[in-house]
Design a protein around this motif. Structure first.
Motif, PDB file in Angstrom:
ATOM      1  N   SER A 278      -9.309   5.018  10.801  1.00 36.32           N
ATOM      2  CA  SER A 278      -7.955   5.116  11.355  1.00 36.32           C
ATOM      3  C   SER A 278      -7.385   3.738  11.674  1.00 36.32           C
ATOM      4  O   SER A 278      -6.186   3.501  11.489  1.00 36.32           O
ATOM      5  CB  SER A 278      -7.936   6.001  12.591  1.00 36.32           C
ATOM      6  OG  SER A 278      -8.686   5.428  13.631  1.00 36.32           O
ATOM      7  N   ALA A 279      -8.217   2.798  12.128  1.00 31.78           N
ATOM      8  CA  ALA A 279      -7.733   1.444  12.419  1.00 31.78           C
ATOM      9  C   ALA A 279      -7.287   0.744  11.141  1.00 31.78           C
ATOM     10  O   ALA A 279      -6.277   0.026  11.130  1.00 31.78           O
ATOM     11  CB  ALA A 279      -8.821   0.631  13.110  1.00 31.78           C
ATOM     12  N   ILE A 280      -8.004   0.952  10.052  1.00 31.61           N
ATOM     13  CA  ILE A 280      -7.625   0.342   8.777  1.00 31.61           C
ATOM     14  C   ILE A 280      -6.313   0.927   8.275  1.00 31.61           C
ATOM     15  O   ILE A 280      -5.440   0.194   7.795  1.00 31.61           O
ATOM     16  CB  ILE A 280      -8.753   0.514   7.739  1.00 31.61           C
ATOM     17  CG1 ILE A 280      -9.933  -0.374   8.118  1.00 31.61           C
ATOM     18  CG2 ILE A 280      -8.270   0.184   6.333  1.00 31.61           C
ATOM     19  CD1 ILE A 280     -11.170  -0.151   7.291  1.00 31.61           C
TER      20      ILE A 280
ATOM     21  N   GLN B 275       0.963  -1.257   9.232  1.00 32.63           N
ATOM     22  CA  GLN B 275       1.619  -2.359   9.932  1.00 32.63           C
ATOM     23  C   GLN B 275       1.929  -3.504   8.961  1.00 32.63           C
ATOM     24  O   GLN B 275       2.985  -4.126   9.050  1.00 32.63           O
ATOM     25  CB  GLN B 275       0.730  -2.864  11.059  1.00 32.63           C
ATOM     26  CG  GLN B 275       1.296  -4.025  11.830  1.00 32.63           C
ATOM     27  CD  GLN B 275       0.303  -4.598  12.832  1.00 32.63           C
ATOM     28  OE1 GLN B 275      -0.833  -4.161  12.901  1.00 32.63           O
ATOM     29  NE2 GLN B 275       0.736  -5.579  13.582  1.00 32.63           N
ATOM     30  N   LEU B 276       1.039  -3.773   8.016  1.00 32.02           N
ATOM     31  CA  LEU B 276       1.273  -4.831   7.033  1.00 32.02           C
ATOM     32  C   LEU B 276       2.436  -4.483   6.121  1.00 32.02           C
ATOM     33  O   LEU B 276       3.208  -5.369   5.723  1.00 32.02           O
ATOM     34  CB  LEU B 276       0.017  -5.086   6.197  1.00 32.02           C
ATOM     35  CG  LEU B 276      -1.102  -5.852   6.873  1.00 32.02           C
ATOM     36  CD1 LEU B 276      -2.292  -5.994   5.924  1.00 32.02           C
ATOM     37  CD2 LEU B 276      -0.644  -7.216   7.334  1.00 32.02           C
ATOM     38  N   LYS B 277       2.574  -3.196   5.779  1.00 29.65           N
ATOM     39  CA  LYS B 277       3.694  -2.789   4.935  1.00 29.65           C
ATOM     40  C   LYS B 277       5.010  -2.920   5.679  1.00 29.65           C
ATOM     41  O   LYS B 277       6.015  -3.344   5.115  1.00 29.65           O
ATOM     42  CB  LYS B 277       3.511  -1.345   4.468  1.00 29.65           C
ATOM     43  CG  LYS B 277       2.459  -1.185   3.410  1.00 29.65           C
ATOM     44  CD  LYS B 277       2.338   0.271   2.991  1.00 29.65           C
ATOM     45  CE  LYS B 277       1.213   0.441   1.992  1.00 29.65           C
ATOM     46  NZ  LYS B 277       1.036   1.869   1.631  1.00 29.65           N
ATOM     47  N   ASP B 278       5.008  -2.538   6.963  1.00 26.79           N
ATOM     48  CA  ASP B 278       6.233  -2.595   7.762  1.00 26.79           C
ATOM     49  C   ASP B 278       6.628  -4.030   8.099  1.00 26.79           C
ATOM     50  O   ASP B 278       7.786  -4.402   8.024  1.00 26.79           O
ATOM     51  CB  ASP B 278       6.075  -1.797   9.053  1.00 26.79           C
ATOM     52  CG  ASP B 278       5.922  -0.309   8.799  1.00 26.79           C
ATOM     53  OD1 ASP B 278       6.236   0.139   7.673  1.00 26.79           O
ATOM     54  OD2 ASP B 278       5.476   0.406   9.721  1.00 26.79           O
TER      55      ASP B 278
ATOM     56  N   LYS C 236      -7.847 -17.662   8.326  1.00 32.63           N
ATOM     57  CA  LYS C 236      -7.632 -16.319   7.827  1.00 32.63           C
ATOM     58  C   LYS C 236      -6.864 -15.499   8.851  1.00 32.63           C
ATOM     59  O   LYS C 236      -7.072 -15.645  10.049  1.00 32.63           O
ATOM     60  CB  LYS C 236      -8.984 -15.651   7.563  1.00 32.63           C
ATOM     61  CG  LYS C 236      -9.733 -16.238   6.389  1.00 32.63           C
ATOM     62  CD  LYS C 236     -11.113 -15.678   6.163  1.00 32.63           C
ATOM     63  CE  LYS C 236     -11.344 -14.276   6.557  1.00 32.63           C
ATOM     64  NZ  LYS C 236     -12.673 -13.767   6.252  1.00 32.63           N
ATOM     65  N   PRO C 237      -5.986 -14.614   8.386  1.00 29.20           N
ATOM     66  CA  PRO C 237      -5.314 -13.725   9.338  1.00 29.20           C
ATOM     67  C   PRO C 237      -6.297 -12.695   9.872  1.00 29.20           C
ATOM     68  O   PRO C 237      -7.242 -12.320   9.196  1.00 29.20           O
ATOM     69  CB  PRO C 237      -4.221 -13.069   8.502  1.00 29.20           C
ATOM     70  CG  PRO C 237      -4.677 -13.190   7.094  1.00 29.20           C
ATOM     71  CD  PRO C 237      -5.521 -14.427   7.023  1.00 29.20           C
ATOM     72  N   LYS C 238      -6.069 -12.256  11.090  1.00 28.19           N
ATOM     73  CA  LYS C 238      -6.940 -11.253  11.700  1.00 28.19           C
ATOM     74  C   LYS C 238      -6.702  -9.907  11.045  1.00 28.19           C
ATOM     75  O   LYS C 238      -5.582  -9.566  10.695  1.00 28.19           O
ATOM     76  CB  LYS C 238      -6.682 -11.149  13.196  1.00 28.19           C
ATOM     77  CG  LYS C 238      -7.131 -12.341  13.977  1.00 28.19           C
ATOM     78  CD  LYS C 238      -6.967 -12.083  15.450  1.00 28.19           C
ATOM     79  CE  LYS C 238      -7.498 -13.254  16.261  1.00 28.19           C
ATOM     80  NZ  LYS C 238      -7.374 -13.016  17.694  1.00 28.19           N
TER      81      LYS C 238
END
Length: 122
Positions: free
Chosen positions: A89-91, A97-100, A110-112
């Protein structure tokens, strides 16, 4: 200084003001607690869980590697399923969130990624 209400005394308000603010703790991230496991046991379990392919089918080996042979197989299975489901669920939430909001380049490194917290263990 805060005004005291009828239900709180002045000493409680002073203790609240002196209490340090916790940095890095997110109120939005759900924190799961697991009965019967200490934080050190959870860390060992997660470290061993990651080592094995198909860990939910090999819980006896994971338990032996994490030095948790005294725990019941049902408790270990519950913990393994909790870990698996919360990671999935976290993934999904992180990908959404990355799409939005695509990440901006803020410099080197590296990004978290997505993370979860079970008990006191990230």
């Amino acid at each position: 200084m805060k005004k005291s209400s009828g239900s709180q005394s002045k000493t409680e308000n002073l203790n609240d003001d002196k209490r340090p603010k916790l940095q890095g703790t997110s109120q939005n991230t759900p924190q799961y607690t697991v009965e019967g496991f200490t934080d050190a046991e959870l860390r060992r379990f997660v470290k061993s869980y990651v080592k094995f392919a198909v860990p939910l089918e090999r819980l006896e080996f994971v338990a032996r590697d994490a030095q948790l042979v005294d725990k019941s197989l049902a408790d270990l299975k519950h913990l393994g399923e909790l870990l698996h489901n919360s990671c999935a669920s976290a993934i999904q939430e992180y990908e959404k969130q990355l799409k939005d909001n695509p990440p901006e380049d803020k410099g080197p490194g590296k990004p978290k990624g997505a993370f979860i917290k079970i008990g006191g263990v990230k």
